[in-house]
Motif scaffolding. Sequence first.
Motif, short mmCIF file in Angstrom:
data_model
loop_
_atom_site.label_atom_id
_atom_site.label_comp_id
_atom_site.label_asym_id
_atom_site.label_seq_id
_atom_site.Cartn_x
_atom_site.Cartn_y
_atom_site.Cartn_z
N GLN A 292 22.25 -38.24 39.27
CA GLN A 292 21.67 -37.94 40.60
C GLN A 292 22.47 -36.88 41.27
O GLN A 292 21.93 -35.79 41.73
N LYS B 82 21.80 -33.78 39.56
CA LYS B 82 20.39 -33.16 39.85
C LYS B 82 20.21 -32.48 41.13
O LYS B 82 19.09 -31.64 41.16
N LYS B 83 20.93 -32.88 42.03
CA LYS B 83 20.85 -32.22 43.32
C LYS B 83 21.34 -30.71 43.13
O LYS B 83 20.91 -30.13 44.35
N VAL C 171 16.64 -42.39 40.31
CA VAL C 171 16.96 -41.15 40.85
C VAL C 171 16.12 -39.91 40.27
O VAL C 171 16.35 -38.97 40.36
#
Length: 444
Positions: A121, A124-125, A153
């Motif tokens: 996560q 990924k941001k 996520v």
Amino acid sequence: MFESLSTKLTSAMRTLKGKGSITDVNVASTIKEIRRALMDADVNYKVAKEITDNIKDQALGQKILIAVEPGQLLVKIVHEELTKLMGGEKQEINLKGDPAIVLIAGLQGSGKTTFSGKLAQHIKKSGRQVLLVACDIYRPAAIDQLKVLGEQVGVEVYAEPENKNAVSIASNALEYAKKMGKKVVIVDTAGRLAVDEAMMAEIEEVKKAIRPTETLFVVDSMTGQDAVNTAKTFNDRLNFDGVVLTKLDGDSRGGAALSIRQVVEKPIKFISTGEKMEALDQFYPDRMANRILGMGDVLSLVERAQQAFDEEEAARLNKKIRQNNFTFEDFYTQLQQIKKMGNIKDLMGMVPGMGQAVKDVDISNDSFKPIEAIIQSMTKKEKENPDILNSSRKNRIATGSGTSIQQVNNLLKQFEDMRKMMRMMNKVQDGKMKMPNLGNMFKR
């Protein structure tokens, strides 16, 4: 995690007496207390001795500036030495490569799988496509757990449930990632209850096959010096790139965080403070030193808030507050976003001065449940217009939420007090009134 250590260090530095300079006479007992505090926190003996010797060398003979007490100067020196002990500066994870490959290693129960989901996560941001790989072929629920986390996520999980060859799974996952255009591959490997040859040989083979750009060793901080010893064993075989400390919200004494960098000579890169996917922070040695010395960690708190709060939602709520139109529905939304930030007691410990205040207080996110139940038991009209809540409505809400009339009334009063404060702040911002002299409130 550092409550006991923080209390003892603060107490030790308060006892420093003397004017003009720090001398052998007035620093000896203080240094002894600092060393004892570190040892009680399960810090490696050699590390505790080295840091206290450094503190003493730095402190002796220093002139005390006007308005600066010896104890204050010692706090500065201790802060610098703790920061240096834990690595000095933040170390970034290496995500170069196409795809970048992150290998996760550690003992069973250390939190590897949960960390893998959190890391996915986190990456990924930044806009990268991530693939999680289930290479724990021994623990029956490991694949299912990773799939659940991946779903939470929004990251794809590669698994071959029938394949019992971890090297084969990792290699196949890498080919799949290249085919699907994934930019980062995170490989969750098997752990054992203790270090054994079969385990080490397997993960060595996996590393050799996929050649990761980053190998992270995940360690349960609650295991104290055992964590440091295990990290050294893994590093001798894997030569990993960084350490991840998990369960920092637990009842550990902090020795692992303070010892592991010095003993293993590898940086701590992440710290994890709970089960929630958002409860992951990059490791900043200076910020951790702040927390150990009871100075809080406002920067990490702000970063958590920025990650948890949606900008558009924040703007919408700000507009409603400015219009004196803040409702229970808005309040409920705010509670959910606060819970995303992590463990409430851990968050309060990031506020300067609050760590000691809450160290013996039992605070958990479950404290919100009665409030949430009361709000959820209200009708839409009641949430928007709490003034209409008469006795019969309050009785219905109390029954529906499993709470008491007193709890409902307390929440209504707190909510109204909050709205009054918002209205006052709006008037201050609009220049319609001056802020009261708060100093007068404390005069006797």
